[in-house]
Design an enzyme around this catalytic site. Structure first.
Site: not given
Length: 645
Positions: A341, A370, A388, A390, A392, A476, A522
């Site tokens: 992000c 991570r 991911q 992912d 946004h 979330k 997200h």
RNA sequence: GCCGAUGUAGCUCAGGGGUAGAGCGCGUCCUUGGUAAGGACGAGGUCAUGGGUUCAAUUCCCAUCAUUGGCUCCA
């Protein structure tokens, strides 16, 4: 109406009147002898009680059997007491924490002091439990004054129970006694230990007292028990079956992925077949996202430390992350990106934005790293480097709910395409007591939370609310799916974030020609490709949908005399993007079929003299058997038809 | 990170103080076969790594690494 009578409402709505002090067993007998025989306990006004506990109040009552959820709960709870009794008999002076029932069985947390317990000790403990069960000791529930209860556990020097007592309200405390064992317990037990006919202690684990890692670590013993031996056998057989679906096992067998100690723990290596499958999933998502108005972006794997200082991630996770890497001369610090992000925020900022540009949906298959605790790594479901799907979404505050709903649609598109029917949609909100651990204003949080709840309601999601599960920057909605052995994993996630736009000072020009702050969402329908493939593998037991599977078919020539025709078929099918190969080994057809079945290849194409003559293939379907002969064209249609669905 | 277990051939596993074994897989040869295992021969292992005990360690002890069941954590 007499004061000495109570009125009880049964689940079917009938109301019956009994004398005060009547117990559930007598009530069951008043209904039918059969019920009295199978009843394990009762639920009175939501509380589980023993059959012999006198009832002195009006209310709703339900007699429960093994078949009822509450019946199992009481059974396993009682089994935990039995375990504790056995441990006390064997080890003497041990301290007991809590021993609750769980979804499939029970556990007891125990302080064994200096003594060490390992799995080798379990059979002996089981043996003792069986012995005690045979004594058919009744579970007797009774009340004790709190100070007496404290005295009792002080005498036993049991700091754990004293700790529990401290947190209980003053007044009478309930105890349960069976045989020589007395425990502090709210209650809800089966009549006696004799009901417990089959016991299996499953494993030994460490568990922090009260689930807090600052506290002492106790020894937790997990077990399961049943009223019949056959039920235990069936349960154990189911566990064995589940193990066969384990993605770690299947991933190895099917050549999907591997790990290397040299590369590092938690860093998966995708093998060709796994990579192909993954690419197909990505293509599916790229397509879906294109239709849904997303714009692809690509960002690097590292980012300047300042980027994460700005985002707040450095403050929150910096010390517990992979540490910064430095440029050799300038000493500038970069982090392996733990999230995409911040990069996407910078893309947003790369150009002035107008309200007409919103929603702006930036999508990337972003690989992030991570530092997960070593004890937490698990196959592909919990890794240190993962990708991911992912994206946004930058939008106006009034667009949040709508965008949220569109993402829910996208998640369902995925779940439908891959046959996930059972999921839990969890809405994660703030801790209701401690709000200091969250970044962002109260007003923003309130708004975000209500947007999620409303969007989920409008999409008719079957949701559960989980307090204290929100991310530090926003609430979330997570889609949780179970793996083969019943563990729940988060797949798709949608998160509202009013926080990053502020930290990055994101703006757009509104129709009023003033500057405004956008909201970020997200979202990742798969979550991580790694975890998704893991859960998908277990979900379909390695038998992937035809459109996804790495090897759709295998050509099995009956002898190498037909190899030439086999190759012709191969080229013909490969030309149409049907993924097949040839088993060229000098093996008999039965062997080739067996191996292909074990490899879970969806279609086997058997080629012998007849097929060559008639320009056909003999088609055999995985787990279904012979489908007969058909032309190559006809087979192509079979494939096309199945892929369409 | 913490508690428990495990680490032997590519895979699944047996064994055990005197430097190793099975099945499957793999290779070569024979066999050319019709819907879930044809046959013979062969190659493959510093028994996770590093220390210690011992005349001798793959085996016993300790540490490390990895895997694993939990706990805690999970942007």
């Amino acid at each position: 109406m007499s004061e000495n009578q109570i009125h009880l409402t049964f689940p079917d709505g009938t109301v019956r009147t009994y004398d005060k002090g009547t117990n559930a067993l007598q009530i069951a007998q008043s209904i039918s002898a059969g019920l009295a025989r199978v009843a394990l306990g009762a639920v009175l006004n939501g509380r589980q009680i023993e059959l012999k506990r006198p009832i002195n109040e009006d209310g709703e009552i339900k007699l429960v059997r093994w078949e009822d959820e509450e019946g199992k709960t009481m059974f396993w709870h009682s089994s935990a007491h039995l375990l504790a009794e056995a441990l006390q008999e064997i080890y003497g002076d041990v301290k007991f924490g809590i021993g609750p029932p769980i979804d499939n069985g029970f556990y007891y947390d125990v302080d064994f002091g200096e003594q060490k317990i390992s799995e080798d000790d379990l059979p002996m403990i089981e043996q003792k439990m069986h012995e005690l069960a045979k004594q058919k000791n009744e579970f007797n529930w009774y009340l004790v004054a709190k100070d007496k209860a404290i005295d009792y556990f002080k005498k036993k020097n049991d700091h754990l129970k004293l700790d529990l007592l401290e947190n209980l309200k003053d007044g009478d405390i309930s105890f349960v006694e069976q045989g020589n064992f007395v425990d502090l317990c709210r209650g809800g037990h089966i009549p006696d230990t004799g009901y417990i006919k089959a016991i299996k202690l499953l494993n030994v684990a460490g568990a922090y007292w009260r689930g807090d890692e600052k506290n002492q670590m106790l020894t937790r013993i997990y077990g399961v028990s049943f009223p019949k031996k056959a039920m235990l056998d069936e349960y154990l057989a189911r566990l064995e079956e589940a193990k066969k679906r384990d993605h770690r096992k299947l991933g190895k067998e099917l050549g999907l992925f591997t790990f290397s100690q040299k590369v590092g723990q938690g860093l998966p290596l995708w093998l060709p077949k796994g990579a192909e499958l993954r690419e197909r999933l990505e293509a599916f998502m790229r397509n879906a996202q294109k239709e849904a108005g997303y714009s692809p972006v690509v960002t690097p794997h590292i980012g300047h430390k300042d980027l994460y200082v700005t985002s707040g991630h450095y403050e929150k996770y910096g010390a517990d992350s992979f540490q910064p890497i430095k440029t050799p001369h300038e000493g500038e610090e970069f982090l392996l990106k733990p999230m995409n992000c911040p990069h996407h925020c910078e893309i947003y900022k790369s150009s002035p934005r107008s309200y007409r540009d919103l929603p702006l949906r930036l999508a990337e298959f972003g690989t992030v790293y991570r530092y997960e605790q070593s004890g937490e790594l698990h196959g592909l479901t919990r890794v240190r480097g993962f990708t991911q799907d992912d994206a946004h979404i930058f939008c106006r505050p009034d667009q949040v709910k709508d965008e949220f709903k569109k993402v829910i649609d996208l998640v369902f598109k995925v779940f439908n395409a891959l046959g996930f029917e059972e999921y839990v949609a969890q809405i994660s909100l703030r801790d209701q007591e401690d709000r200091s651990k969250y970044i962002g204003s109260e007003a923003n949080w309130d708004r975000a939370e209500s947007d999620i709840i409303e969007a989920a309601a409008e999409k008719n999601l079957n949701t559960v609310i989980a307090y204290n599960e929100a991310a530090f920057y926003g609430p979330k909605l997570d889609f949780m799916v179970n793996d083969a052995i019943g563990r729940s994993w988060q797949l798709g996630t949608i998160q509202v974030d009013y926080n990053l736009p502020e930290r990055f000072e994101l703006e757009y020009v509104g129709s009023d020609n003033d500057k405004h702050r956008p909201v970020m969402i997200h979202r990742a329908p798969f979550g991580s490709l790694e975890r998704f493939v893991a859960v998908l593998t277990e979900h379909c037991a390695g038998e992937f949908p035809l459109w996804l599977t790495p090897e759709q078919g295998i050509i099995l020539p009956i002898s190498d005399k037909f190899m030439h025709y086999a190759e012709k078929v191969l080229h013909e099918l490969n030309k149409c993007d049907i993924r097949v190969s040839i088993d060229e080994r000098a093996e008999k057809i039965g062997k080739k079929i067996r191996d292909a079945e074990l490899k879970k290849v969806p279609y086997m194409l058997i080629i012998g003299e007849k097929e060559v003559e008639n320009e056909q293939v003999s088609v055999r379907k995985h787990k279904h058997g012979d489908l007969g002969s058909m032309s190559i064209e006809a087979f192509k249609e079979v494939i096309a038809e199945e892929i369409k669905v």
